[in-house]
Structure formats: C-alpha cells, structure tokens
Design a protein around this motif. Structure first.
Motif, short mmCIF file in Angstrom:
data_model
loop_
_atom_site.label_atom_id
_atom_site.label_comp_id
_atom_site.label_asym_id
_atom_site.label_seq_id
_atom_site.Cartn_x
_atom_site.Cartn_y
_atom_site.Cartn_z
N SER A 231 0.79 -1.11 -0.06
CA SER A 231 -0.03 0.17 0.13
C SER A 231 0.95 1.32 -0.06
O SER A 231 1.65 1.56 1.01
N PHE A 232 0.86 1.93 -1.18
CA PHE A 232 1.87 3.27 -1.06
C PHE A 232 1.23 4.36 -1.83
O PHE A 232 0.33 4.35 -2.61
N THR A 233 1.74 5.39 -1.23
CA THR A 233 1.17 6.82 -1.28
C THR A 233 2.52 7.70 -1.78
O THR A 233 3.46 7.39 -0.94
N GLY A 234 2.61 8.21 -2.70
CA GLY A 234 3.45 8.85 -3.14
C GLY A 234 3.64 9.47 -4.58
O GLY A 234 2.49 9.38 -5.24
N SER A 235 4.74 9.45 -5.17
CA SER A 235 4.68 10.24 -6.73
C SER A 235 4.24 9.00 -7.67
O SER A 235 4.49 7.64 -7.44
N THR A 236 3.83 9.54 -8.79
CA THR A 236 3.38 8.64 -9.86
C THR A 236 4.35 7.55 -10.43
O THR A 236 4.52 6.49 -10.57
N ALA A 237 5.76 8.43 -10.54
CA ALA A 237 7.07 7.62 -11.07
C ALA A 237 7.40 6.55 -9.96
O ALA A 237 7.62 5.41 -10.48
N THR A 238 7.31 6.92 -8.77
CA THR A 238 7.72 5.63 -7.84
C THR A 238 6.49 4.73 -7.82
O THR A 238 6.82 3.46 -7.51
N GLY A 239 5.30 4.98 -7.93
CA GLY A 239 4.16 4.14 -7.82
C GLY A 239 4.33 3.21 -9.19
O GLY A 239 4.10 1.82 -9.05
N ARG A 240 4.64 3.60 -10.31
CA ARG A 240 5.16 2.70 -11.23
C ARG A 240 6.22 1.73 -11.03
O ARG A 240 5.97 0.42 -11.28
N ALA A 241 7.27 2.12 -10.41
CA ALA A 241 8.27 1.36 -9.98
C ALA A 241 7.86 0.33 -9.11
O ALA A 241 8.10 -0.99 -9.23
N ILE A 242 7.25 0.45 -8.27
CA ILE A 242 6.28 -0.43 -7.18
C ILE A 242 5.62 -1.23 -7.88
O ILE A 242 5.89 -2.59 -7.48
N MET A 243 4.79 -1.08 -8.79
CA MET A 243 3.92 -1.98 -9.40
C MET A 243 4.77 -2.91 -10.32
O MET A 243 4.31 -4.03 -10.40
N ALA A 244 6.02 -2.33 -10.90
CA ALA A 244 6.45 -3.33 -11.71
C ALA A 244 7.63 -4.34 -10.67
O ALA A 244 7.54 -5.59 -10.98
N ALA A 245 7.99 -3.93 -9.66
CA ALA A 245 8.66 -4.61 -8.64
C ALA A 245 7.87 -5.87 -7.95
O ALA A 245 8.24 -6.89 -7.68
N ALA A 246 6.35 -5.17 -7.86
CA ALA A 246 5.39 -6.38 -7.20
C ALA A 246 4.89 -7.27 -8.14
O ALA A 246 4.45 -8.31 -7.86
N ALA A 247 5.28 -6.83 -9.55
CA ALA A 247 4.45 -8.08 -10.48
C ALA A 247 5.08 -9.48 -10.33
O ALA A 247 4.19 -10.21 -10.59
N PRO A 248 6.16 -9.71 -10.28
CA PRO A 248 6.69 -10.94 -10.24
C PRO A 248 6.08 -12.03 -9.27
O PRO A 248 5.95 -13.17 -9.45
N THR A 249 5.60 -11.41 -8.13
CA THR A 249 5.11 -12.33 -7.02
C THR A 249 3.59 -11.82 -6.94
O THR A 249 2.80 -12.41 -6.18
N LEU A 250 2.93 -11.17 -7.97
CA LEU A 250 1.51 -10.87 -8.23
C LEU A 250 1.12 -10.39 -6.74
O LEU A 250 -0.03 -10.67 -6.32
N LYS A 251 1.85 -9.38 -6.19
CA LYS A 251 1.00 -8.82 -4.73
C LYS A 251 0.02 -7.83 -5.37
O LYS A 251 0.12 -7.49 -6.33
N ARG A 252 -0.98 -8.02 -4.44
CA ARG A 252 -1.91 -6.80 -4.53
C ARG A 252 -1.01 -5.62 -4.15
O ARG A 252 -0.59 -5.70 -3.37
N VAL A 253 -1.61 -4.39 -4.96
CA VAL A 253 -1.03 -3.13 -4.96
C VAL A 253 -1.89 -2.10 -4.81
O VAL A 253 -2.92 -2.17 -5.59
N PHE A 254 -2.10 -1.54 -3.67
CA PHE A 254 -2.69 -0.05 -3.98
C PHE A 254 -1.94 0.89 -3.87
O PHE A 254 -0.54 1.22 -3.21
N LEU A 255 -2.19 1.93 -4.91
CA LEU A 255 -1.46 3.24 -5.16
C LEU A 255 -2.11 4.45 -5.01
O LEU A 255 -3.36 4.56 -5.78
N GLU A 256 -1.96 5.23 -4.20
CA GLU A 256 -2.45 6.73 -4.29
C GLU A 256 -1.37 7.65 -4.63
O GLU A 256 -0.37 7.89 -3.68
N LEU A 257 -1.32 8.30 -5.90
CA LEU A 257 -0.44 8.88 -6.42
C LEU A 257 -0.57 10.37 -6.77
O LEU A 257 -1.16 10.98 -5.80
N GLY A 258 -0.14 10.97 -7.80
CA GLY A 258 -0.03 12.27 -7.83
C GLY A 258 -1.38 13.00 -8.43
O GLY A 258 -2.24 12.22 -8.69
N GLY A 259 -1.39 14.48 -8.29
CA GLY A 259 -2.67 15.19 -8.90
C GLY A 259 -2.08 16.63 -9.51
O GLY A 259 -0.99 16.91 -9.05
#
Length: 483
Positions: A231-259
């Motif tokens: 569960s991540f809140t922060g920049s959209t760029a970091t959110g993309r990186a987290i989503m990619a890093a979590a993909a191999p283990t298929l973790k659930r990902v919550f992202l609250e990003l920029g505006g």
C-alpha cells in the motif's frame, strides 16, 4: 518531550542493527532536531519475518475482539499524547498548527476510531442461500478475510494522516503491517510505533515500523514473497516502479499517487470568492498536498480579475513560521523540494508565463518558497500538466462549460477537483463529467473518514478511507456445502 525515534520490530523498540542513524531536520530552520535509525536490509527482513509469523501463527487474523481492543487502546493513546504529537508534526513536517484540526491530527485519529467501529460491526460472512448449480443443492457463504502481510509505504507531506489511513484499516481487517515512512519524516511514524508497543496489547510482529534512508533497502518490501500487499502513497513515478517490482510475485498493490487538480469557476459563480478560496487552498501546507487544486480554470472574459484576486490572496497569506498561529503556508519539506519548486518557477518564465505574485524562493534558514500565481500559460504548459508540490497556482482561461471540462480532463492525473457555479444543478452536471476520484461542488467538503479517496488514471489504483478503503485489505472467499 517526545521519545527518541526507534524501530519497532517484532514488538521491540530498537536501534538499527548496525547502530547507524541519520539526522531529522526541521524544515522551517534547516536545523537538526533528532536522529532516526537508518534501518538495514537485515532490519527490514526481520520486520517482514515478524509480520509473517504474527499473521500465520497467532489469532490476530481471526480474533476481531482482540483487534478492536488494541485499536481502541491506540486511539486513546494518540488522544492522550495529542499535544506532543502535534508539536512533533509541526517541527518535523513544517505543518502549520491550524491544520491539526484536519489532516494533521484530528481527522486521521477520528478515522482510526471510525474504522475500528466498522470492523466491530462488519458482516464478515454473507449467506447467499441455497441454489442448485449443475443440479446440486448447495448453500453458499461468502467470507471476507485479511489479505495477509501489508507493506505500508508512506510519504512526508501529511504523515500521520497517511500512516493511519493505511495502518488502521489494515490492522482492523486482520492484516499484519510493516510501516515504512519517508526518510524526511520518520519520527512521527516511530512515535506511532512507540505508542503501539507501550500502550496497546498488540501481539509482537503485528505492527512493525522501519525507517531506512536507502531506497534500495526499502524496495525489499515490494519484492519479498512473504509480503502479500503493498500500500503506497507518493509520486506517480515511484508508484510505477513499485507496481513493476511487485509484479513477479503478483502482490496486491494499492497506489495513491499524484494530482494536478482543476478548480473550475463557471461564468455565473462568485468569481472573487472562488478565486480567493482556490488561492488559499494552494497555499495550505506550502502546496504539499496531492489533492490540492493547483489549476484555477476561469471564464476568459474575467481572467484578469481572477488573476488579481488570486494574487492578492496569496500575497496576503505569505509564508510564515509554522508555529505562528496565523500561519497557512509554511516551509517546503527539504532543500531538494525547494530546488524542485524553484526549477518549475524558472520553467514558468521560459514557457512565457508571468508572476502575478511570488515567483522566487526565500533566502533564509530553512526551505521556503513564496506563494506564487502564474498567469499567461495555457493547459498544455508543463506548469499546468506536472505536479509541482509547492505553493504555486496556475490560472487558465476557459470558453464555457464544455471547454472547462475538457481542460480539467486533459491531464494524466485524476485525483480531485472542484466546481463553482451559481446553480447547484449546473455545477453538479459539470462535476459528473470530470474524471477524478473526488470533486467538491460549491464548497462541499469530501475529506472525512467515511468517504473513499483515490484517483482515476495515473493518480492511482484503489481507494483509501471509507468502507472501500477498509475492504482494500480483505480477500473474498466463497464456500459451498451441501444443502
């Protein structure tokens, strides 16, 4: 006096395993106010292991009464420590004191109570009744169960709000948590960990707090297979990186990003009041809020008037010491952030914009930027498209309701926004066409523990707060038995 910052790992308050620490700075002065443990990879590994054991080997995930009792204890401890917690927030975050009645303290702590009440009365099982799928009489039950181990990664701008908006629902749902705050604001998270350790019956490992400065160390939370959700809140760029890093283990990902939210003023609205209110909002906490409306979209025929009102409002607010009772706009969080905002101010000039007020950093101790109104740019400019995270408002002209909607939606983001009109029906019709997760109509306020918050498009995935935010931390299991 606030206790020194410590890690919380497996129920123990401790230093980093190698004894290393780093300075915590007051952004209003630039001076050191304390030290935080610089958690190592071994510390993060131990925290994940503790959270995994607590979820797999204790009754935490199944004992709702225990969870409710512990969360009520944490809520009471926060209320008892309110004065010191608020003072620490102002010192570490640079947040003006008046914001404690909202995102700084009151709303997040009320949100902890709200989600505890929700968990206590939640329908953990739903009976679907008897049906005959494939001719076999079956009674079906839907159970809601916790996701598992949650890595909660939070930013520096409103840390108590976001820490509790993740930790509270996750724990209430029966998950175990590793909380990793931003290295600019580790102390308020560490203080939350201390209260949990010393003032509640939370079993060891249910809540862990680690404060690494290294992104590489923190990234282990996104790749470790023992973590079930990030569960991540922060920049959209970091959110993309987290989503990619979590993909191999298929973790659930919550992202609250920029505006880059738009405040639309229609031609029948009170333009002066709307422009002043938007300028005030853009100054809050030096503009360091993802849902702040930083594009003021006004009728072309009244553009100059809107710029003048917004500039006068921001100039009157100024940037003040956050301990000043009249402060609205304090410092930005760090030298890095001040330099980032200053780069955008220089870009505004390069793009052909002008400053109706502000336009410069303030050369004094700490990290300060003048509240700034930028005029003369259209919605295609980088100033209008990119999240600045400073007290900078861009005023953009529109040519009617359809054009205003087009401008608001012509953004990679979709987090928030507002519409002002003399007609509530007209304002609601425009709001319905804006692709954002929250919209304020004619001064309405959506920020509340029971209201879901989150974004469309590149502003994120999922919702925080409300029932929807609680259910982000639950799995759904369907059980069938012979009828």
């Amino acid at each position: 006096m606030t206790a020194p910052a410590r890690l919380l790992v497996d129920g123990r308050l401790t230093e980093a395993s190698d004894g290393a620490s780093y300075a915590v700075l007051n952004p209003a002065t630039g001076r050191e106010i304390g030290q935080a443990p610089d958690a190592t990879a071994d510390d993060v590994d131990a925290a994940i292991a503790a959270a995994r054991r607590a979820f797999d080997e204790t009754d935490w995930s199944t004992d709702v009464a225990l969870r409710v009792r512990c969360l009520r204890q944490l809520h009471a401890a926060l209320l008892e420590e309110r004065e010191s917690f608020e003072a620490l927030t102002t010192a570490e975050v640079g947040m003006p004191g008046f914001m404690m009645v909202a995102a700084g303290f009151e709303v997040p702590v009320e949100g902890l109570r709200w989600v505890t009440d929700l968990a206590e009365g939640y329908a953990w099982e739903t009976d679907l009744g008897v049906a005959r799928p494939m001719g076999i009489p079956s009674r079906r039950t839907v159970r809601r169960e916790p996701v598992g181990v949650v890595a909660a990664i939070t930013p520096w701008n409103v840390p108590t709000q976001i820490n509790l908006a993740k930790v509270g629902p996750a724990l209430a749902a029966g998950c175990t948590v590793v909380l990793k705050p931003a290295p600019d604001t580790p102390w308020v998270a560490a203080e939350l960990g201390r209260l949990a350790a010393e003032r509640t019956d939370l079993p060891p490992g249910v809540l862990n707090v680690v404060t690494p400065r290294s992104d590489e160390v923190a990234a282990r939370l996104t790749t470790d297979p023992r973590v079930d959700m990030v569960s991540f809140t922060g920049s959209t760029a970091t959110g993309r990186a987290i989503m990619a890093a979590a993909a191999p283990t298929l973790k659930r990902v919550f992202l609250e990003l920029g505006g880059k939210s738009a405040a639309i003023v229609l031609d029948d609205a009170d333009l002066a009041a709307a422009a002043a209110a938007t300028a005030f909002t853009a100054c809050l906490h030096a503009g360091q809020g993802c849902a702040i409306t930083t594009r003021l979209v006004v009728p072309r025929a009244r553009y100059d008037e809107a710029v003048e009102v917004a500039a006068a409002t921001m100039a009157s607010i100024g940037a003040k010491d956050p301990t000043d009772p009249g402060a609205i706009c304090g410092p930005v969080i760090s030298q890095v952030q001040r330099d980032r905002v200053e780069a955008y101010l220089r870009l505004a000039e390069e793009e052909g914009g002008t400053f109706a007020t502000g336009g410069h950093v303030i050369e004094q101790d700490g990290f300060w930027v003048e509240p700034t109104v930028v005029a003369g740019l259209d919605n295609t400019s980088r100033l209008a498209q990119e999240e600045i995270f400073g007290p900078v408002l861009v005023v953009i002209a529109h040519d009617g309701d359809d054009d205003a909607v087009r401008i608001a939606n012509a953004s990679a983001y979709g987090l928030s926004g507002s519409v002002e009109s003399g007609s509530l029906e007209r304002a609601r019709a425009v709001a319905a066409r804006i692709r954002t997760g929250t919209v304020a109509v004619n001064g309405g306020v959506w920020f509340s523990p029971d209201a879901p918050f989150g974004g469309y498009k590149q502003s994120g995935l999922g919702r925080e707060m409300g029932v929807a935010g609680f259910e982000e931390y639950l799995e759904t299991k369907t059980i069938a038995q012979p009828a």
